[in-house]
Design a protein around this motif. Structure first.
Motif, PDB file in Angstrom:
ATOM      1  N   ASN A 127     -17.299  48.905-147.977  1.00 41.14           N
ATOM      2  CA  ASN A 127     -18.597  49.358-148.461  1.00 41.14           C
ATOM      3  C   ASN A 127     -19.533  48.171-148.662  1.00 41.14           C
ATOM      4  O   ASN A 127     -19.120  47.118-149.146  1.00 41.14           O
ATOM      5  CB  ASN A 127     -18.430  50.115-149.782  1.00 41.14           C
ATOM      6  CG  ASN A 127     -17.584  51.360-149.610  1.00 41.14           C
ATOM      7  OD1 ASN A 127     -17.808  52.158-148.715  1.00 41.14           O
ATOM      8  ND2 ASN A 127     -16.588  51.514-150.470  1.00 41.14           N
ATOM      9  N   TYR A 128     -20.794  48.363-148.333  1.00 46.12           N
ATOM     10  CA  TYR A 128     -21.794  47.297-148.421  1.00 46.12           C
ATOM     11  C   TYR A 128     -22.871  47.679-149.432  1.00 46.12           C
ATOM     12  O   TYR A 128     -23.616  48.627-149.180  1.00 46.12           O
ATOM     13  CB  TYR A 128     -22.432  47.053-147.055  1.00 46.12           C
ATOM     14  CG  TYR A 128     -21.437  46.711-145.973  1.00 46.12           C
ATOM     15  CD1 TYR A 128     -21.151  45.382-145.656  1.00 46.12           C
ATOM     16  CD2 TYR A 128     -20.772  47.710-145.267  1.00 46.12           C
ATOM     17  CE1 TYR A 128     -20.235  45.059-144.660  1.00 46.12           C
ATOM     18  CE2 TYR A 128     -19.848  47.392-144.277  1.00 46.12           C
ATOM     19  CZ  TYR A 128     -19.588  46.072-143.974  1.00 46.12           C
ATOM     20  OH  TYR A 128     -18.682  45.759-142.982  1.00 46.12           O
ATOM     21  N   PRO A 129     -23.010  46.998-150.559  1.00 46.02           N
ATOM     22  CA  PRO A 129     -22.157  45.892-150.996  1.00 46.02           C
ATOM     23  C   PRO A 129     -20.936  46.370-151.770  1.00 46.02           C
ATOM     24  O   PRO A 129     -19.978  45.646-151.927  1.00 46.02           O
ATOM     25  CB  PRO A 129     -23.079  45.087-151.909  1.00 46.02           C
ATOM     26  CG  PRO A 129     -23.948  46.126-152.544  1.00 46.02           C
ATOM     27  CD  PRO A 129     -24.169  47.162-151.469  1.00 46.02           C
ATOM     28  N   MET A 130     -20.985  47.636-152.284  1.00 46.33           N
ATOM     29  CA  MET A 130     -19.874  48.163-153.073  1.00 46.33           C
ATOM     30  C   MET A 130     -19.896  49.683-153.051  1.00 46.33           C
ATOM     31  O   MET A 130     -20.794  50.295-152.454  1.00 46.33           O
ATOM     32  CB  MET A 130     -19.910  47.619-154.508  1.00 46.33           C
ATOM     33  CG  MET A 130     -21.211  47.822-155.235  1.00 46.33           C
ATOM     34  SD  MET A 130     -21.362  46.883-156.802  1.00 46.33           S
ATOM     35  CE  MET A 130     -21.575  45.193-156.226  1.00 46.33           C
ATOM     36  N   VAL A 131     -18.915  50.328-153.672  1.00 44.46           N
ATOM     37  CA  VAL A 131     -18.745  51.769-153.559  1.00 44.46           C
ATOM     38  C   VAL A 131     -19.956  52.548-154.055  1.00 44.46           C
ATOM     39  O   VAL A 131     -20.268  53.638-153.557  1.00 44.46           O
ATOM     40  CB  VAL A 131     -17.468  52.232-154.299  1.00 44.46           C
ATOM     41  CG1 VAL A 131     -17.593  51.999-155.807  1.00 44.46           C
ATOM     42  CG2 VAL A 131     -17.169  53.697-154.009  1.00 44.46           C
ATOM     43  N   GLU A 132     -20.693  52.009-155.022  1.00 46.03           N
ATOM     44  CA  GLU A 132     -21.874  52.710-155.550  1.00 46.03           C
ATOM     45  C   GLU A 132     -22.946  52.922-154.493  1.00 46.03           C
ATOM     46  O   GLU A 132     -23.889  53.696-154.688  1.00 46.03           O
ATOM     47  CB  GLU A 132     -22.445  51.937-156.744  1.00 46.03           C
ATOM     48  CG  GLU A 132     -21.653  52.069-158.022  1.00 46.03           C
ATOM     49  CD  GLU A 132     -20.406  51.208-158.063  1.00 46.03           C
ATOM     50  OE1 GLU A 132     -19.586  51.387-158.978  1.00 46.03           O
ATOM     51  OE2 GLU A 132     -20.255  50.328-157.170  1.00 46.03           O
ATOM     52  N   SER A 133     -22.807  52.241-153.346  1.00 49.16           N
ATOM     53  CA  SER A 133     -23.748  52.439-152.246  1.00 49.16           C
ATOM     54  C   SER A 133     -23.795  53.894-151.800  1.00 49.16           C
ATOM     55  O   SER A 133     -24.797  54.340-151.231  1.00 49.16           O
ATOM     56  CB  SER A 133     -23.374  51.548-151.058  1.00 49.16           C
ATOM     57  OG  SER A 133     -22.054  51.827-150.614  1.00 49.16           O
ATOM     58  N   ARG A 225     -29.078  35.831-146.764  1.00 47.76           N
ATOM     59  CA  ARG A 225     -28.474  36.223-148.051  1.00 47.76           C
ATOM     60  C   ARG A 225     -28.864  37.635-148.462  1.00 47.76           C
ATOM     61  O   ARG A 225     -29.046  37.946-149.640  1.00 47.76           O
ATOM     62  CB  ARG A 225     -28.818  35.210-149.157  1.00 47.76           C
ATOM     63  CG  ARG A 225     -28.255  33.817-148.897  1.00 47.76           C
ATOM     64  CD  ARG A 225     -28.491  32.864-150.035  1.00 47.76           C
ATOM     65  NE  ARG A 225     -27.793  33.257-151.264  1.00 47.76           N
ATOM     66  CZ  ARG A 225     -26.498  33.065-151.478  1.00 47.76           C
ATOM     67  NH1 ARG A 225     -25.737  32.519-150.547  1.00 47.76           N
ATOM     68  NH2 ARG A 225     -25.954  33.432-152.623  1.00 47.76           N
ATOM     69  N   GLU A 226     -28.977  38.505-147.477  1.00 48.02           N
ATOM     70  CA  GLU A 226     -29.214  39.912-147.742  1.00 48.02           C
ATOM     71  C   GLU A 226     -28.663  40.734-146.591  1.00 48.02           C
ATOM     72  O   GLU A 226     -28.369  40.209-145.514  1.00 48.02           O
ATOM     73  CB  GLU A 226     -30.700  40.201-147.939  1.00 48.02           C
ATOM     74  CG  GLU A 226     -31.561  39.977-146.714  1.00 48.02           C
ATOM     75  CD  GLU A 226     -33.005  40.378-146.972  1.00 48.02           C
ATOM     76  OE1 GLU A 226     -33.576  41.077-146.113  1.00 48.02           O
ATOM     77  OE2 GLU A 226     -33.559  39.990-148.028  1.00 48.02           O
ATOM     78  N   ALA A 227     -28.493  42.043-146.821  1.00 51.77           N
ATOM     79  CA  ALA A 227     -27.988  42.941-145.783  1.00 51.77           C
ATOM     80  C   ALA A 227     -28.384  44.366-146.154  1.00 51.77           C
ATOM     81  O   ALA A 227     -29.080  44.597-147.145  1.00 51.77           O
ATOM     82  CB  ALA A 227     -26.466  42.812-145.634  1.00 51.77           C
ATOM     83  N   ILE A 228     -27.930  45.337-145.371  1.00 51.26           N
ATOM     84  CA  ILE A 228     -28.320  46.731-145.550  1.00 51.26           C
ATOM     85  C   ILE A 228     -27.270  47.480-146.365  1.00 51.26           C
ATOM     86  O   ILE A 228     -26.068  47.339-146.137  1.00 51.26           O
ATOM     87  CB  ILE A 228     -28.530  47.414-144.185  1.00 51.26           C
ATOM     88  CG1 ILE A 228     -29.756  46.797-143.485  1.00 51.26           C
ATOM     89  CG2 ILE A 228     -28.718  48.919-144.328  1.00 51.26           C
ATOM     90  CD1 ILE A 228     -29.990  47.310-142.082  1.00 51.26           C
ATOM     91  N   VAL A 229     -27.736  48.284-147.295  1.00 46.14           N
ATOM     92  CA  VAL A 229     -26.870  49.130-148.113  1.00 46.14           C
ATOM     93  C   VAL A 229     -26.289  50.246-147.242  1.00 46.14           C
ATOM     94  O   VAL A 229     -27.029  50.992-146.601  1.00 46.14           O
ATOM     95  CB  VAL A 229     -27.660  49.760-149.286  1.00 46.14           C
ATOM     96  CG1 VAL A 229     -26.817  50.833-149.985  1.00 46.14           C
ATOM     97  CG2 VAL A 229     -28.118  48.688-150.270  1.00 46.14           C
ATOM     98  N   VAL A 230     -24.974  50.342-147.202  1.00 47.05           N
ATOM     99  CA  VAL A 230     -24.339  51.455-146.491  1.00 47.05           C
ATOM    100  C   VAL A 230     -22.922  51.647-146.996  1.00 47.05           C
ATOM    101  O   VAL A 230     -22.185  50.690-147.233  1.00 47.05           O
ATOM    102  CB  VAL A 230     -24.350  51.251-144.953  1.00 47.05           C
ATOM    103  CG1 VAL A 230     -23.552  50.015-144.543  1.00 47.05           C
ATOM    104  CG2 VAL A 230     -23.847  52.483-144.229  1.00 47.05           C
ATOM    105  N   ASN A 231     -22.565  52.896-147.195  1.00 42.59           N
ATOM    106  CA  ASN A 231     -21.213  53.260-147.614  1.00 42.59           C
ATOM    107  C   ASN A 231     -20.458  53.733-146.384  1.00 42.59           C
ATOM    108  O   ASN A 231     -20.952  54.586-145.644  1.00 42.59           O
ATOM    109  CB  ASN A 231     -21.280  54.374-148.664  1.00 42.59           C
ATOM    110  CG  ASN A 231     -19.915  54.778-149.186  1.00 42.59           C
ATOM    111  OD1 ASN A 231     -19.187  55.495-148.520  1.00 42.59           O
ATOM    112  ND2 ASN A 231     -19.578  54.329-150.379  1.00 42.59           N
TER     113      ASN A 231
END
Length: 253
Positions: A127-133, A225-231
């Protein structure tokens, strides 16, 4: 395969994943999987595998978990007398956590390379960055609108407070949603993976797409130092139960 014949094992990072998995499986009227929590991040799993000083293919994940000090007694009991061959599917669901001191790019590549088949050694979803995504989507997604666009980005500097951002911008984590609403959220995340990797939405669960996603996201993290939110772990639902959660291709404007 008859749905009732599936015996699924999910190895999760912690309790947040367990709660969400249970909600998804219950709402889609699916037999609950056996869920074992490592109670540690992906890099601890890597160190656990490395401690055996052998090829990963020589290890059975159920035996590794039974001997792991991070796994609780009740979860170890779920695996008593079992091996990987007792499960039709094995999934591992973990966070990228690129801001943590133990983040290890090569360790992730090694784990992704090994955990490449849910019907054999297991399959890893990151998960990017974490499960809350999973919950970090526009509210309109619940109604089937804005399924893919626009993507949401995260920066490494904000990740210690990322969960607060999700609470402010995303859908409610405490609320239970309908099956259609969950489908729309899963469709959104599949669409984001498709957008990033240029793969078809229906192939977003495939290993080559997941590996490609990691490489693209990691390249962005290193450069900006950034990326896209995705689960991604929510894709295990349409992967093993496509008739229950059918993914649609996104119409490009």
């Amino acid at each position: 395969m008859n749905l009732s014949a599936r015996q699924v094992l999910v190895v999760s990072e912690g309790h947040t994943e367990v709660r969400l998995l249970k909600r998804l499986f219950e709402e889609f009227n699916l037999l609950l999987p056996d869920i074992v929590s490592l109670n540690a991040n992906l890099y601890k799993l890597y160190l656990e595998y490395e401690s055996y000083e052998c090829d990963y293919s020589d290890l059975d994940i159920t035996a590794v978990l039974r001997s792991c000090s991070q796994v609780g007694t009740k979860d170890k009991e779920k695996l008593r007398g079992k091996s990987a061959t007792d499960f039709t599917d094995i999934f591992l669901v973990f966070d990228l956590d690129p801001h943590t001191p133990d983040f290890n790019e090569e360790a992730l590549r090694k784990l992704l390379s090994h955990f490449n088949d849910s019907s054999d050694v297991g399959k890893l979803y990151i998960n990017y960055p974490m499960v809350e995504s999973f919950y970090h989507v526009p509210h309109a997604v619940l109604d089937g609108n804005i399924r893919t666009f626009p993507p949401i980005r995260f920066t490494l500097s904000e990740l210690t407070a990322y969960k607060k951002r999700v609470n402010l911008e995303g859908i409610k984590q405490s609320r239970r949603y309908t099956q259609d609403e969950y489908k729309n959220v899963i469709q959104r995340h599949a669409g984001i993976v498709s957008l990033i990797t240029e793969a078809s939405v229906r192939s977003t669960h495939e290993l080559k797409v997941q590996v490609g996603l990691f490489e693209i996201q990691q390249a962005d993290i290193k450069s900006s130092r950034e990326a896209i939110v995705v689960n991604t772990f929510c894709l295990l639902i349409p992967e093993i139960y496509p008739s229950k959660c059918h993914l649609e291709e996104i119409q490009k404007d």
